[in-house]
Design an enzyme around this catalytic site. Structure first.
Site, PDB file in Angstrom:
ATOM      1  N   LYS A  39      52.523  43.842  41.573  1.00 31.47           N
ATOM      2  CA  LYS A  39      51.079  43.236  40.957  1.00 31.47           C
ATOM      3  C   LYS A  39      50.139  43.602  41.845  1.00 31.47           C
ATOM      4  O   LYS A  39      50.332  43.727  43.402  1.00 31.47           O
ATOM      5  CB  LYS A  39      51.107  41.766  40.916  1.00 31.47           C
ATOM      6  CG  LYS A  39      49.761  41.086  40.755  1.00 31.47           C
ATOM      7  CD  LYS A  39      49.809  39.464  40.984  1.00 31.47           C
ATOM      8  CE  LYS A  39      48.274  38.903  40.711  1.00 31.47           C
ATOM      9  NZ  LYS A  39      48.289  37.538  40.783  1.00 31.47           N
TER      10      LYS A  39
ATOM     11  N   GLU B 277      39.617  27.120  43.110  1.00 29.17           N
ATOM     12  CA  GLU B 277      41.030  27.466  43.756  1.00 29.17           C
ATOM     13  C   GLU B 277      41.101  26.925  45.045  1.00 29.17           C
ATOM     14  O   GLU B 277      40.400  27.209  46.205  1.00 29.17           O
ATOM     15  CB  GLU B 277      41.484  28.847  43.810  1.00 29.17           C
ATOM     16  CG  GLU B 277      43.000  28.991  44.279  1.00 29.17           C
ATOM     17  CD  GLU B 277      43.427  30.223  43.803  1.00 29.17           C
ATOM     18  OE1 GLU B 277      44.866  30.396  44.174  1.00 29.17           O
ATOM     19  OE2 GLU B 277      42.953  31.266  43.165  1.00 29.17           O
TER      20      GLU B 277
END
Length: 452
Positions: free
Chosen positions: A214, A259
């Protein structure tokens, strides 16, 4: 810039009466803010500024902050999160970034949390000057308490833990009206839509070739702030539009992040991992369908799994009890859904919040997996310096406790008025370039609309 070793601070916190709003108290062009759900801190002025850069920026910041805290005299009868000596901070994403990482101790901090309202004043002690006696000596705030106005004196009780009858110190500027409205458009920067799609296509090819699992690729938008513009307008739009996010302003970096990188409070550590995104639906039924699609998407679940594993691995050496949500949950924001997992634990090694951001950054949610390979590909494919985008932003107290978010949904506003905003998407083997481009457009929405 002061050096940590040469600086001795005197810090005094006093309870004050009910503070209705923080943002109107800020400096219009150089605001300092950390707020979520109407609670947090506003900073005014700079008592101490510490700068760091390069691969050792986190460890240098940890060491410098320990020196500052050890040399400071703190009079804090409230002893709540955010009272006493604190610094706002923002750190560059990359060790090679030209942007400095900073810790800034404001001269004045005005805070509100859980019905407690306070003002902290910090000043640098002159060479040879003795700190006032914290048990009752002459203080930096004593004598500065203004007479309660008829309006504030007529207020009813301001909630548990408040100090009714203690107004703001006279040296704290009053709330002021916002400057004239302005609207501006942010345009593609170094990464155009076409070059971004091409970068995603290249990344998918590298992933399918087995080079990595990723990578998070970002693109930028740029604009220019008119002279004498009031940045508090942007912060107010973000705070009201995204109350569940951390709205922040630190050294020109402004934004509203969903976040939590890490929060440390008396030995407890907490993080919220976000990875996997989908747009909100047009109506209730479509919105529900979107949430279900996200929760069952193998592509997004893979992306999320990498991010959670990254955080768990980073925290494991510092906590023997760290646990994560059994399955990710869907987190609803005004413009999109995220896959989210909460991570909690008890610290076993006395780490501070600064130690932990050093251990956690960069997570797979903002870099990729494996991290070294992802960082190399980011350097190759992104045509700009991320600066502080996707780095830690937040605050730290004298005891090392603090609260840090990942700098997302944000823009850097330079002294010359240049605005650079960033948004990224996690790229895995199933990623589609157009889909990832549209995801970044959704993520740009909070900051684009705040300036528009």
């Amino acid at each position: 810039m002061e050096t940590a070793q040469a600086t001795r601070l005197y810090v005094e916190t006093r309870a004050v009466s009910d503070i209705k709003l923080l943002i109107p108290l800020l400096d219009a062009r150089h605001p300092q803010l950390w707020i979520r759900k109407g609670q947090g801190m506003a900073g005014l002025g700079t008592a101490l500024r510490l700068e760091f850069s390069g691969p050792d920026r986190f460890t240098d910041a940890c060491a410098a902050w320990r020196e500052v805290a050890a040399a400071a005299t703190v009079n804090d009868p409230i002893a709540a999160p955010g009272t006493g000596l604190i610094a706002f901070g923002t750190f560059a994403f990359s060790a090679r970034s030209a942007e400095t990482s900073v810790l800034i101790v404001p001269e004045v901090v005005i805070g509100k949390r859980d019905g407690v309202f306070w003002v902290t004043r910090t000043r640098v002690l002159a060479e040879g000057e003795q700190a006032p006696d914290a048990r009752g000596g002459v203080s930096g705030l004593t004598g500065l308490i203004a007479t309660v106005t008829a309006k504030s004196g007529s207020r009813s009780g301001s909630g548990a833990g408040t100090a009714a009858g203690h107004p703001l110190p006279a040296d704290v500027p009053p709330a002021t009206s916002f400057g004239p409205e302005y609207r501006l458009t942010l345009l593609p920067g170094a990464a155009t839509p076409d070059t971004y799609r091409a970068a995603v296509e290249t990344a998918v090819g590298r992933i399918n070739a087995g080079e990595l699992e990723k990578v998070v690729l970002a693109r930028d938008l740029v604009g220019h702030l008119p002279a004498d513009s009031d940045l508090r307008r942007v912060l107010l739009d973000l705070a009201l539009g995204y109350p569940d996010c951390y709205t922040f302003a630190v050294d020109g970096l402004v934004g509203s992040s969903p976040e939590t990188l890490v929060r440390v409070d008396h030995g407890t550590v907490y993080a919220r991992v976000l990875a996997g995104t989908i747009s909100r639906g047009r109506d209730a039924e479509a919105d529900h369908d979107q949430a279900v699609a996200l929760a069952t998407s193998s592509k997004d679940l893979d992306e999320h799994r990498f991010a959670v594993a990254s955080v768990m691995t980073a925290l494991a050496p510092h906590s023997t009890t760290v646990i994560a949500s059994e399955i990710p949950f869907t987190l609803k924001l005004p413009n999109l859904w995220h896959l989210a997992s909460d991570v909690e634990g008890t610290l076993s090694d006395g780490s501070t919040s600064l130690d932990l951001i050093a251990a956690l950054h960069p997570t797979a949610a903002v870099a990729g997996t494996p991290t070294p390979d992802a960082l190399r590909l980011i350097d190759e494919l992104e045509p700009f310096d991320r600066g502080r985008y996707a780095g830690p932003v937040g605050w730290v107290g004298a005891d090392g406790d603090g609260e840090w978010a990942v700098a997302l949904r944000c823009a850097q506003v330079d002294d010359d008025g240049t605005i650079t905003a960033y948004a990224g998407a996690g790229i895995v083997s199933e990623s589609n370039p157009e889909h990832e481009f549209l995801e970044t457009r959704m993520k740009f929405r909070p900051i684009v609309e705040a300036f528009a």
